[in-house]
Design a protein around this motif. Sequence first.
Motif, mmCIF file in Angstrom:
data_model
loop_
_atom_site.group_PDB
_atom_site.id
_atom_site.type_symbol
_atom_site.label_atom_id
_atom_site.label_comp_id
_atom_site.label_asym_id
_atom_site.label_seq_id
_atom_site.Cartn_x
_atom_site.Cartn_y
_atom_site.Cartn_z
ATOM 1 N N GLY A 173 -51.427 -19.713 -10.735
ATOM 2 C CA GLY A 173 -51.091 -18.951 -11.935
ATOM 3 C C GLY A 173 -52.012 -19.258 -13.110
ATOM 4 N N GLY A 174 -53.021 -20.123 -12.859
ATOM 5 C CA GLY A 174 -53.931 -20.511 -13.935
ATOM 6 C C GLY A 174 -54.958 -19.426 -14.239
ATOM 7 N N VAL A 175 -55.603 -19.546 -15.405
ATOM 8 C CA VAL A 175 -56.606 -18.573 -15.827
ATOM 9 C C VAL A 175 -57.881 -18.719 -15.018
ATOM 10 N N VAL A 176 -58.432 -17.593 -14.565
ATOM 11 C CA VAL A 176 -59.772 -17.609 -13.989
ATOM 12 C C VAL A 176 -60.634 -16.716 -14.870
ATOM 13 N N LEU A 177 -61.650 -17.296 -15.488
ATOM 14 C CA LEU A 177 -62.510 -16.517 -16.385
ATOM 15 C C LEU A 177 -63.372 -15.539 -15.597
ATOM 16 N N LEU A 228 -57.625 -24.627 -20.729
ATOM 17 C CA LEU A 228 -58.369 -25.323 -21.783
ATOM 18 C C LEU A 228 -58.335 -26.841 -21.561
ATOM 19 N N ARG A 229 -57.183 -27.342 -21.085
ATOM 20 C CA ARG A 229 -57.103 -28.787 -20.811
ATOM 21 C C ARG A 229 -58.107 -29.180 -19.729
ATOM 22 N N ARG A 230 -58.215 -28.314 -18.711
ATOM 23 C CA ARG A 230 -59.155 -28.591 -17.623
ATOM 24 C C ARG A 230 -60.580 -28.642 -18.160
ATOM 25 N N ARG A 231 -60.905 -27.621 -18.980
ATOM 26 C CA ARG A 231 -62.274 -27.584 -19.522
ATOM 27 C C ARG A 231 -62.531 -28.773 -20.431
ATOM 28 N N LEU A 232 -61.499 -29.193 -21.147
ATOM 29 C CA LEU A 232 -61.641 -30.333 -22.048
ATOM 30 C C LEU A 232 -61.962 -31.591 -21.239
#
Lengths: 114, 418
Positions: B258-262, B408-412
């Motif tokens: 369910g997470g975002v995929v850019l 965003l947490r993942r990217r952080l």
Amino acid sequence: MKYMLLIYAGAADAADRCDYEEWVAYDKALRDAGVLVSGHSLKDLTTATTVRVGPGGEPTITTDGPFAETREVLGGYDVIDVPDLDAALEWAARCPGSRDGGSVVVRPVAEFEV
Amino acid sequence: MDERAAGAAASVEAMFREERGRLLAALVRRFGDLDLAEEVASEAIEAALVRWPVDGVPPKPGAWLMTTARRRAVDRLRRDQVYAARLAVLQVEADRAGPAAPADAGGDLPDERLLLFFTCAHPALPAEDRAALTLRCLAGLATPEVARAFLVPPATMAKRIVRAKNKIREARVPFRVPGADELPGRLPGVLQVLYSIFTEGYAASAGPDLQRPDLAEEAIRLARILRRLLPAEREVTGLLALMLLTYARRAARTGPDGGVVLLDDQDRRLWDGPMIEEGRELVVVALTGGPPGLYGVQAAIAALHDEAPGVAATDWPQVVALYDVLLAIAPSPVVAMNRAVAVAMRDGPEAGLALLDGLAEDPRLRGHHPYQAARADLLCRLGRSAEAAAAYREALKLAGTEPDRAHLRRRLREAEGS
């Protein structure tokens, strides 16, 4: 249906832009269209007096016009009789008072069964 | 239930979805009262649910519903004399405003939903109520469903809908389609309502889910209806194209969790090919024969993304050029931000970052998490990880949905780890 157009000046101390001819033309347009019920323009705000009656029934007279904190000042009104809100809004937009920082508030007139 | 009964039930179901708005519009046109129209429309549909499984579906289902609803309305009016007097006046004026369409144009109910589109999106109504009314009256959603769509308690939404209907009735917001001279002023409001419904469905502003397909699909359905009713308006076509070309990517936008995929990381095989094809055909129509419109240009940008086999192969110079056109039609900091990202793809992250930093002072971007996320991404690509991490933290504070925050947490973490 009747609507009252409440014509407000943008601010109490706004320069008196006396577009007299524009107002005359607007008034004539309202009459020619047969929609004008009544209308008046008001004298300068400095001539206004507010009366309030307190809970004990004693009248309190304030001499400095309507609420001083209000920036917008009622300058006059027209009551028009048109089929619907769109028509009323159109007349409001044509009113010279809706320009130059002024505004026109359109309120339907409540009518009661007798 | 025998086959005929099952068939009848299914057609009532379809009727309820497709014809409710049409029935409602025709009743509003006739009686000039939204509340009365809603009540008798529901009663007619209920009557159909009882009669049709027994008697079979009538040859003109729409006309049957209209006749039934009209009889109910007349009954009510007889019972309520005051109401009747008022409605009689309304009706006379409605007739004066324009001749009603012949009752059996096309053999069944004439389609008067256009009236409702413009009434629901009337500028005299509070902006927040316009989309709610549109979902209620044209999509036929019940008030609790509308409340869920906008994430407000049902009681709050009920109050808002009552208030809006009250204004329509008491201030006499007209049920009419604006004339050709007014249309350019009024149509954008209608399109804005549909687009806001779509946007809420495609990228929810809050809540546990990133996407709300029911809402996005409802917006697309309504846009298709509007396009049938206003086939010559190119911006309607542009909006439909934009929705289709965006929605075509829905399956690839979220991962299995369910997470975002850019866009960069989406599996393009999951994109909806036929929907992209339809959208591309509509873009051509939307951009042909006049100055380009807001939605048409956005749809063209979406089409360039959808056509590209991958991010690197996207026609970035063309995307930047379209953003330039868009900025000229409708300047906004969000458009400028998206253009900066496209410039970064065309000319490198440094060029994009310079443009983004030039927008930093704009108060409208201050609460906008995609702005911080875009900056962070470019900083990352330039190897400035500490600054990137700071920007991701800023974005995290602003993001509204859980999938956005998780992304965003993942990217952080990635930025902090490098």
